[in-house]
Design an enzyme around this catalytic site. Structure first.
Site: not given
Lengths: 214, 249
Positions: A17-18
């Site tokens: 998740g970035t």
């Protein structure tokens, strides 16, 4: 933890998740990424490197399942290496993008991976290819990806200019990624920057204390 | 040259370390119609002579030179059916390469794949070697113009001029005399025609057709047939040149 825990819904796969970003400027391109790898609400790696080496002037930014993207990147790295050996010169960025695309498209039902391929080649200069979930390919002058990117579309749309200088592009990427990390729970940690030009690769590490928005 | 017991299978070496079946396959090429490949100042030309062995044959069909892709051509010297098998393989390799790597296959990669394929047929006793030599001419932006010849043994070399077939000796001596690197493709056509005509000196009564293709700066760097009127002019001029040479002697 035994296997029933892994099979149960309690186990959340490790994802990046970035926030990932790449921008072409006049003379090269800047790549930026955050450093948080999350496993549910647990931060599995707070100093991850999401900028993966594919070839001397080709890099990929990974978002989605860490396992999926790491494995695909590993295959593509191998294929590009063999290809470059046979070719006898630097591979095209489009070649790397195509190899990634083949995986993402053929195995779209099993994978959760979205990748940005960014690099420089002697044929077309700096290029960025965005490969979203389904396995399509689009070439862009700048690209943002990952969960954190949703928070910075407005910022990027208003601040992006064509043919920026290195300093302008670096500041743009740094602030955009910082803003995303500020608002996205799945992004955080430190910021990694990479400057790719014809002559060299320059990595930069921006420690938490120097992140501009916090 | 007799092979005695060592020439029955391609999987057998002779006592001197030769593989006779491969040499016999090369013989098949040496006894067939001449093919030439030449790199000039601004491109590459492939030329082949075709004997019209029957008056029933349709003109300007029954090609020996084909396209592998837009910018790559292959000429076949020797057994045409064998060569066409190699051609199909080359087309498949080129197409799959482009599909996987998003760039057209360079000549040095493509010729390597073709050479490996041809060579594979010299390794097993259940198959026979190909009785054809293939010429690959190509252009790509990074490597420029390239010319390769692959022999039945699987040997492959890059050339600036190469030839195989009955008239190869005549052509090779012409290569020595003429510096094709200084000629444009347009200028070189006459000499290609001359070589192809000289290649079949002894069979003058038979009818011949000349097939020529080129990749040049002037035709968009695509592999295409040389326009028929240019070929006809080149043949006419070449015949005059040959007459003059003979008168000179």
């Amino acid at each position: 933890m035994n296997y029933t825990d892994i099979l149960s819904s309690k186990f959340e796969p490790e994802t990046t998740g970035t926030t990932i970003m790449a921008v072409i400027y006049d003379g090269g391109l800047i790549i930026g990424a955050d450093s948080r790898t999350s496993s549910g609400q647990f931060v599995a790696d707070r100093c991850a490197d999401k900028i993966d080496y594919v070839h001397d002037r080709i890099f990929c930014l990974r978002s989605g399942s860490a396992a999926d993207t790491q494995t695909i990147a590993k295959y593509v790295r191998y294929y590009i290496d063999a290809h470059a050996q046979e070719l006898g010169r630097l591979p095209a960025v489009a070649t790397a993008a195509n190899l990634f695309r083949n995986f993402l498209y053929e195995y779209k039902d099993s994978l959760s991976a979205a990748i940005i391929v960014a690099g420089w080649d002697p044929y077309k200069g700096p290029q960025i290819f965005t490969l979203p979930l389904g396995g399509s390919v689009i070439e862009q002058k700048w690209s943002i990806g990952g969960s954190g990117s949703t928070f910075i579309w407005g910022f990027c749309d208003s601040n992006y200019k064509e043919n920026m200088t290195l300093q302008e592009a670096r500041a743009f990427v740094l602030h955009a990624v910082a803003h995303a990390m500020y608002r996205d729970g799945s992004s955080g940690g430190i910021i990694r920057l990479l400057n790719v030009t014809k002559d060299k690769i320059e990595r930069e590490f921006i420690d938490y204390k120097d992140v501009p928005v916090k | 040259m007799s092979g005695s017991m060592y020439d029955l299978s391609v999987a057998t070496y002779s006592q001197e370390g030769r593989i006779y079946q491969v040499e016999y396959a090369t013989k098949a090429v040496e006894n067939s119609e001449t093919v030439i490949g030449v790199k000039c100042k601004d491109g590459v030309i492939l030329g082949a002579e075709k004997q019209k062995f029957s008056r029933l044959l349709e003109d300007n069909t029954n090609k020996r030179i084909y396209n592998i892709d837009l910018q790559t051509g292959m000429a076949i010297c020797g057994k045409l059916p064998d060569g066409r098998n190699i051609l199909q393989r080359a087309k498949a390799e080129s197409s799959q390469y482009q599909d996987m790597y998003a760039i057209p296959a360079s000549a040095h990669v493509l010729s390597d794949r073709v050479a490996q394929y041809v060579h594979a047929y010299t390794m097993y006793s259940g198959v026979r070697p190909f009785g054809s030599a293939t010429f690959i001419a190509s252009y790509n932006t990074f490597d420029g113009y390239e010319l390769y010849m692959i022999e039945p043994s699987g040997n492959k070399y890059a050339y600036h001029a190469c030839t195989h077939g009955k008239g190869r000796a005549v052509c090779k001596s012409e290569f020595e005399r003429r510096n094709f690197k200084d000629l444009t493709c347009q200028e070189a056509l006459v000499y290609i025609a001359k070589m192809l005509i000289l290649a079949h000196e002894e069979f003058k009564e038979k009818k011949y057709e000349y097939e020529m293709t080129w990749i040049t700066d002037n035709n968009g760097r695509k592999h295409q047939s040389v326009p028929q009127d240019l070929i006809n002019n080149a043949v006419q001029q070449a015949e005059q040149l040959i007459e003059q040479d003979q008168i000179g002697e």
